[in-house]
Design an enzyme around this catalytic site. Sequence first.
Site, mmCIF file in Angstrom:
data_model
loop_
_atom_site.group_PDB
_atom_site.id
_atom_site.type_symbol
_atom_site.label_atom_id
_atom_site.label_comp_id
_atom_site.label_asym_id
_atom_site.label_seq_id
_atom_site.Cartn_x
_atom_site.Cartn_y
_atom_site.Cartn_z
ATOM 1 N N HIS A 37 0.822 -1.214 0.000
ATOM 2 C CA HIS A 37 0.000 0.000 0.000
ATOM 3 C C HIS A 37 0.857 1.266 0.000
ATOM 4 O O HIS A 37 0.442 2.298 0.517
ATOM 5 C CB HIS A 37 -0.995 0.004 1.183
ATOM 6 C CG HIS A 37 -2.165 -0.900 0.931
ATOM 7 N ND1 HIS A 37 -3.287 -0.495 0.255
ATOM 8 C CD2 HIS A 37 -2.359 -2.211 1.226
ATOM 9 C CE1 HIS A 37 -4.140 -1.501 0.160
ATOM 10 N NE2 HIS A 37 -3.592 -2.560 0.739
ATOM 11 N N GLY A 123 -8.238 -13.833 -6.969
ATOM 12 C CA GLY A 123 -8.633 -13.277 -5.664
ATOM 13 C C GLY A 123 -7.701 -13.691 -4.547
ATOM 14 O O GLY A 123 -8.038 -13.597 -3.373
ATOM 15 N N ALA A 124 -6.505 -14.173 -4.883
ATOM 16 C CA ALA A 124 -5.566 -14.625 -3.852
ATOM 17 C C ALA A 124 -4.489 -13.579 -3.586
ATOM 18 O O ALA A 124 -3.537 -13.833 -2.858
ATOM 19 C CB ALA A 124 -4.936 -15.951 -4.268
ATOM 20 N N GLY A 125 -4.618 -12.424 -4.201
ATOM 21 C CA GLY A 125 -3.619 -11.367 -3.989
ATOM 22 C C GLY A 125 -2.364 -11.589 -4.811
ATOM 23 O O GLY A 125 -1.305 -11.047 -4.501
ATOM 24 N N SER A 128 -3.732 -11.696 -10.561
ATOM 25 C CA SER A 128 -4.163 -12.306 -11.826
ATOM 26 C C SER A 128 -4.711 -11.216 -12.755
ATOM 27 O O SER A 128 -4.583 -11.321 -13.979
ATOM 28 C CB SER A 128 -5.210 -13.386 -11.575
ATOM 29 O OG SER A 128 -6.275 -12.867 -10.823
ATOM 30 N N SER A 129 -5.285 -10.171 -12.185
ATOM 31 C CA SER A 129 -5.846 -9.115 -13.043
ATOM 32 C C SER A 129 -4.748 -8.353 -13.778
ATOM 33 O O SER A 129 -4.875 -8.079 -14.973
ATOM 34 C CB SER A 129 -6.726 -8.165 -12.240
ATOM 35 O OG SER A 129 -6.068 -7.741 -11.090
ATOM 36 N N GLU A 161 -7.518 -0.706 -15.135
ATOM 37 C CA GLU A 161 -8.116 -1.014 -13.833
ATOM 38 C C GLU A 161 -8.836 0.217 -13.265
ATOM 39 O O GLU A 161 -9.912 0.110 -12.688
ATOM 40 C CB GLU A 161 -7.010 -1.482 -12.889
ATOM 41 C CG GLU A 161 -7.519 -2.193 -11.702
ATOM 42 C CD GLU A 161 -6.868 -3.560 -11.495
ATOM 43 O OE1 GLU A 161 -7.149 -4.161 -10.477
ATOM 44 O OE2 GLU A 161 -6.089 -4.021 -12.349
ATOM 45 N N ASP A 173 1.650 -3.960 -9.361
ATOM 46 C CA ASP A 173 1.317 -5.284 -9.903
ATOM 47 C C ASP A 173 1.653 -5.375 -11.387
ATOM 48 O O ASP A 173 2.235 -6.350 -11.857
ATOM 49 C CB ASP A 173 -0.183 -5.568 -9.718
ATOM 50 C CG ASP A 173 -0.601 -5.465 -8.271
ATOM 51 O OD1 ASP A 173 0.280 -5.389 -7.399
ATOM 52 O OD2 ASP A 173 -1.817 -5.461 -8.004
ATOM 53 N N TYR A 223 -10.101 -0.534 -0.688
ATOM 54 C CA TYR A 223 -8.873 -0.032 -1.323
ATOM 55 C C TYR A 223 -9.035 1.451 -1.672
ATOM 56 O O TYR A 223 -8.201 2.285 -1.324
ATOM 57 C CB TYR A 223 -8.601 -0.848 -2.585
ATOM 58 C CG TYR A 223 -7.240 -0.590 -3.182
ATOM 59 C CD1 TYR A 223 -6.160 -1.390 -2.849
ATOM 60 C CD2 TYR A 223 -7.038 0.459 -4.066
ATOM 61 C CE1 TYR A 223 -4.904 -1.149 -3.390
ATOM 62 C CE2 TYR A 223 -5.791 0.713 -4.603
ATOM 63 C CZ TYR A 223 -4.732 -0.095 -4.269
ATOM 64 O OH TYR A 223 -3.491 0.150 -4.799
HETATM 65 C C1 GLA Z 1 -3.102 -4.145 -4.958
HETATM 66 C C2 GLA Z 1 -2.865 -3.001 -5.943
HETATM 67 C C3 GLA Z 1 -1.402 -2.531 -5.927
HETATM 68 C C4 GLA Z 1 -0.935 -2.272 -4.504
HETATM 69 C C5 GLA Z 1 -1.306 -3.419 -3.581
HETATM 70 C C6 GLA Z 1 -0.989 -3.106 -2.147
HETATM 71 O O1 GLA Z 1 -2.420 -5.291 -5.349
HETATM 72 O O2 GLA Z 1 -3.199 -3.395 -7.240
HETATM 73 O O3 GLA Z 1 -1.258 -1.410 -6.731
HETATM 74 O O4 GLA Z 1 -1.412 -1.049 -4.031
HETATM 75 O O5 GLA Z 1 -2.671 -3.750 -3.663
HETATM 76 O O6 GLA Z 1 0.350 -2.934 -1.965
#
Ligand code: GLA
Length: 388
Positions: A37, A123-125, A128-129, A161, A173, A223
Amino acid sequence: MKKKLIQHTTDFFEKSFQKAPEHIFLSPGRINIIGEHVDYNDGFVLPAAINKYICFAVSKNTTTECAIIAKDLNEVYKFDLNDNLQPVDKMWVNYILGVLHQLKNKGVNQGINIVFSSTIPMGAGLSSSAALECGIGYIMNKLFDLGLSKEQIALIGQKSEHTFVGVNCGIMDQFASVFGKKNKVIKLDCNTLDYEYHKADFKKYSLLLLDSCVKHTHLTSGYNDRRNEVEQGLAIIKTHFPEVKTFRDCTEIMVLGLKEELGEILYKRCRFVVKEIKRVQDAVKALSNDDFVQLGKLMTETHHGLSKEYEVSCEELDFLVDAVANETSVLGARMMGGGFGGCSINLVEKGSEKDLIEKISAQYRSQFGIELKAYKVKISKGTSEYIN
Ligand code: GLA
């Protein structure tokens, strides 16, 4: 696993379009060692692309129609390049349309057929997007010779996005997916987009992801709320310290001095950001010195900040991090990515993974009735064409 993914994506393309695909592309998911973040707060991040991919089988066709097949979802979406591209009510389609919308009038003048399939859990962080957006941008650039740089591809993905999906995300990402390199983490300066590769050699240790299997449904709203909060906080800080341009120029003392004016929430958010930016710098030093104990400690500190100050964790992720806190084989653990679900990333002694997974899975099952998933990931190269 990669070979299998490529094979079944290719087979499905042949079955769907009665012809072998002309190109195969792979676009990876990402991990982030530390720096959460802070990408949209002008901080530093330390991500890397991983060996989990979206595979795209692609051919141009002779019309202006595009047919995109999401094999794993068993869904097809067709549209004409001359259509006025707008967000639709299918999320996966929006990631793609958001990219194509930006490339309109840039030289994409022929329809394409695509089948894609993925080993990146959704959705696992693990982004994938971003892998999907960057994959599409990369493919278009290659097929139509658009002359886009890697940085432009990442920025186009991010904008998709923002505009077609509604998550006001940072650049981490997409950058990691496009710029990933085998066995390297990327230290990215999110203010300038300057970057350095650092050796990702954890010696006796490895990275283990524990997937809470909680899907981050609050991600979109939570977010964007966090982004608004830190923007408000920074505006207040700036009125007192005109020398501050971004969070990079802030110190903890400045934030502390404005505790009352910021109020409890903005104070916590801003304090986290300032500390996290510093932690990434410390983590890079620790990594360069092979000081994994220190690296692990910083990761765990990040988790507590994300959980208590930034408030983007959830009960299940907190449980996973607490559960490994007293394991001697684990040097550090934290939730990873946007939060509100998804994975924790753990720095663990090589060889201890199996026992650890068994133990934590049993505890997790008994606490939440959820079957934990675990992924041992390798750090791999970014979006690219696969040439057999
Ligand atoms: C998501 C967002 C990123 C980043 C992270 C948190 O993955 O797409 O840009 O802000 O959260 O670090």
